[in-house]
Design an enzyme around this catalytic site. Structure first.
Site, short mmCIF file in Angstrom:
data_model
loop_
_atom_site.label_atom_id
_atom_site.label_comp_id
_atom_site.label_asym_id
_atom_site.label_seq_id
_atom_site.Cartn_x
_atom_site.Cartn_y
_atom_site.Cartn_z
N GLU A 44 -9.42 -43.01 -21.50
CA GLU A 44 -9.31 -41.65 -22.05
C GLU A 44 -10.19 -41.58 -23.29
OE1 GLU A 44 -5.59 -40.50 -23.87
OE2 GLU A 44 -6.00 -38.37 -23.62
N ASP A 118 -13.14 -31.63 -27.96
CA ASP A 118 -13.68 -30.60 -28.85
C ASP A 118 -14.66 -29.74 -28.05
OD1 ASP A 118 -12.21 -31.69 -30.97
OD2 ASP A 118 -13.77 -33.17 -31.34
N LYS A 122 -20.78 -23.58 -30.22
CA LYS A 122 -22.12 -23.09 -30.57
C LYS A 122 -23.18 -23.72 -29.67
CE LYS A 122 -21.13 -21.99 -35.30
NZ LYS A 122 -20.77 -22.66 -36.55
N ASP A 154 -7.69 -26.18 -22.64
CA ASP A 154 -7.20 -24.81 -22.74
C ASP A 154 -8.41 -23.88 -22.97
OD1 ASP A 154 -7.58 -26.06 -25.36
OD2 ASP A 154 -7.11 -24.04 -26.08
N THR A 191 -0.55 -33.90 -22.81
CA THR A 191 -1.06 -34.41 -24.09
C THR A 191 -0.40 -33.58 -25.21
OG1 THR A 191 -2.91 -32.91 -24.51
CG2 THR A 191 -3.29 -34.65 -22.89
N GLU A 192 -0.61 -34.01 -26.45
CA GLU A 192 -0.05 -33.24 -27.58
C GLU A 192 -0.65 -31.82 -27.61
OE1 GLU A 192 -0.90 -36.46 -27.96
OE2 GLU A 192 0.81 -37.43 -28.96
N TYR A 193 -1.96 -31.72 -27.41
CA TYR A 193 -2.61 -30.41 -27.43
C TYR A 193 -2.13 -29.54 -26.28
CZ TYR A 193 -5.96 -30.74 -31.25
OH TYR A 193 -6.53 -30.80 -32.50
N GLU A 194 -1.96 -30.16 -25.14
CA GLU A 194 -1.51 -29.43 -23.95
C GLU A 194 -0.15 -28.80 -24.20
OE1 GLU A 194 -1.76 -31.95 -20.55
OE2 GLU A 194 -0.95 -30.46 -19.17
N1 SAM Z 1 -6.65 -35.74 -26.29
C1 SAM Z 1 -5.75 -35.36 -27.35
C2 SAM Z 1 -4.85 -34.26 -26.90
O1 SAM Z 1 -5.14 -33.63 -25.87
O2 SAM Z 1 -3.81 -34.02 -27.55
C3 SAM Z 1 -6.53 -34.98 -28.63
C4 SAM Z 1 -7.42 -33.78 -28.52
S1 SAM Z 1 -8.35 -33.48 -30.02
C5 SAM Z 1 -8.90 -31.85 -29.89
C6 SAM Z 1 -9.85 -34.38 -29.74
C7 SAM Z 1 -9.75 -35.84 -30.17
O3 SAM Z 1 -10.95 -36.51 -29.80
C8 SAM Z 1 -9.60 -36.02 -31.68
O4 SAM Z 1 -8.51 -36.89 -31.94
C9 SAM Z 1 -10.93 -36.63 -32.10
O5 SAM Z 1 -10.80 -37.47 -33.23
C10 SAM Z 1 -11.34 -37.37 -30.85
N2 SAM Z 1 -12.79 -37.57 -30.72
C11 SAM Z 1 -13.74 -36.62 -30.86
N3 SAM Z 1 -14.96 -37.15 -30.66
C12 SAM Z 1 -14.76 -38.47 -30.36
C13 SAM Z 1 -15.64 -39.54 -30.06
N4 SAM Z 1 -16.97 -39.36 -30.04
N5 SAM Z 1 -15.12 -40.76 -29.81
C14 SAM Z 1 -13.77 -40.93 -29.84
N6 SAM Z 1 -12.89 -39.95 -30.12
C15 SAM Z 1 -13.37 -38.73 -30.38
#
Ligand code: SAM
Length: 212
Positions: A44, A118, A122, A154, A191-194
């Site tokens: 993941e 993320d 943009k 989402d 997931t937490e975000y979900e």
């Molecule tokens: N997957 C989790 C969830 O659904 O609850 C977290 C979603 S959060 C929006 C995105 C996560 O990806 C963040 O914790 C961020 O630090 C991590 N992240 C972003 N770019 C990354 C990268 N290049 N390598 C590892 N982790 C990364």
């Protein structure tokens, strides 16, 4: 994902080196030895606080899971979730997943999960989206022939972009779900975000895809 700075995080990760792989690059092509078995490996990217990876490890004891998370103050929560799960089929890596081919060999991985990545909305940030073609090339480089890439989000913009990106790369769309929570699926680990977004009433999108 917002989080407070945790100055103790570095030490905490080192103390938990049975869960956190501190020098992961040395294990390229030998993750089976690290786990001590030949079970399939699923990864993941952007594991966040670890609810998904810990839940999946519990649900699938015959699969080895590796969660990659860049931010120390976030991955410490994932360490706690994995500890609480009591599972030994899950490891965490605190690295930037910018080139997975440095961490995994060809055909070493059977599944890749991108959960609520993320969206980088943009246009000038398109290259940072984890479904930009340069990332797809990486996934192809480490996934087995029948390996699967699963995206949950989402964010409709990222979802639509990703579907186009997968298609343009010649990938096979095996499932496209525009409202994952419409029906209760006990196999879907949230997931937490979900959890957060579905509680707000937003639809959750999921796509399962493969390179062959
Ligand atoms: N997957 C989790 C969830 O659904 O609850 C977290 C979603 S959060 C929006 C995105 C996560 O990806 C963040 O914790 C961020 O630090 C991590 N992240 C972003 N770019 C990354 C990268 N290049 N390598 C590892 N982790 C990364």
């Amino acid at each position: 994902m917002r989080t407070r700075h945790k100055p103790w995080a570095d030490d905490y990760l080192k103390e938990n080196n049975q869960i956190v792989e501190l020098d992961p690059f040395q294990h390229k092509n030998s993750w089976a030895e690290v786990f001590g078995n030949d079970n399939p490996i699923h990864i993941e990217i952007g594991t966040g606080k670890g609810q998904f990876i810990a839940g999946m490890a519990r649900q699938h004891p015959d699969i080895n899971f590796i969660g990659i998370e860049l931010v120390k103050s976030i991955i410490v929560s994932a360490v706690d979730k994995v500890k609480d799960s009591g599972q030994d089929n899950v490891l965490l890596i605190n690295e930037d997943a910018k080139d997975l081919r440095e961490l995994f060999g060809e055909n070493e991985v059977s599944g890749v999960y991108l959960n609520f990545s993320d969206p980088w909305p943009k246009t000038r940030h398109e290259k940072r989206r984890l479904t930009f073609h340069t990332f797809l090339e990486q996934y192809k480089g480490i996934l087995k022939e029948d390996g699967e890439l699963t995206l949950k989000t989402d964010n409709r913009g990222l979802f639509e972009y990703s579907l186009v990106s997968f298609s343009q790369y010649g990938m096979k769309l095996k499932e496209v779900n525009l409202d994952l929570h419409k029906e209760e699926d006990p196999l879907n680990i949230k997931t937490e975000y979900e959890e957060k977004f579905s509680e707000k009433g937003f639809p959750i999108y999921r796509c399962k895809t493969s390179f062959s």
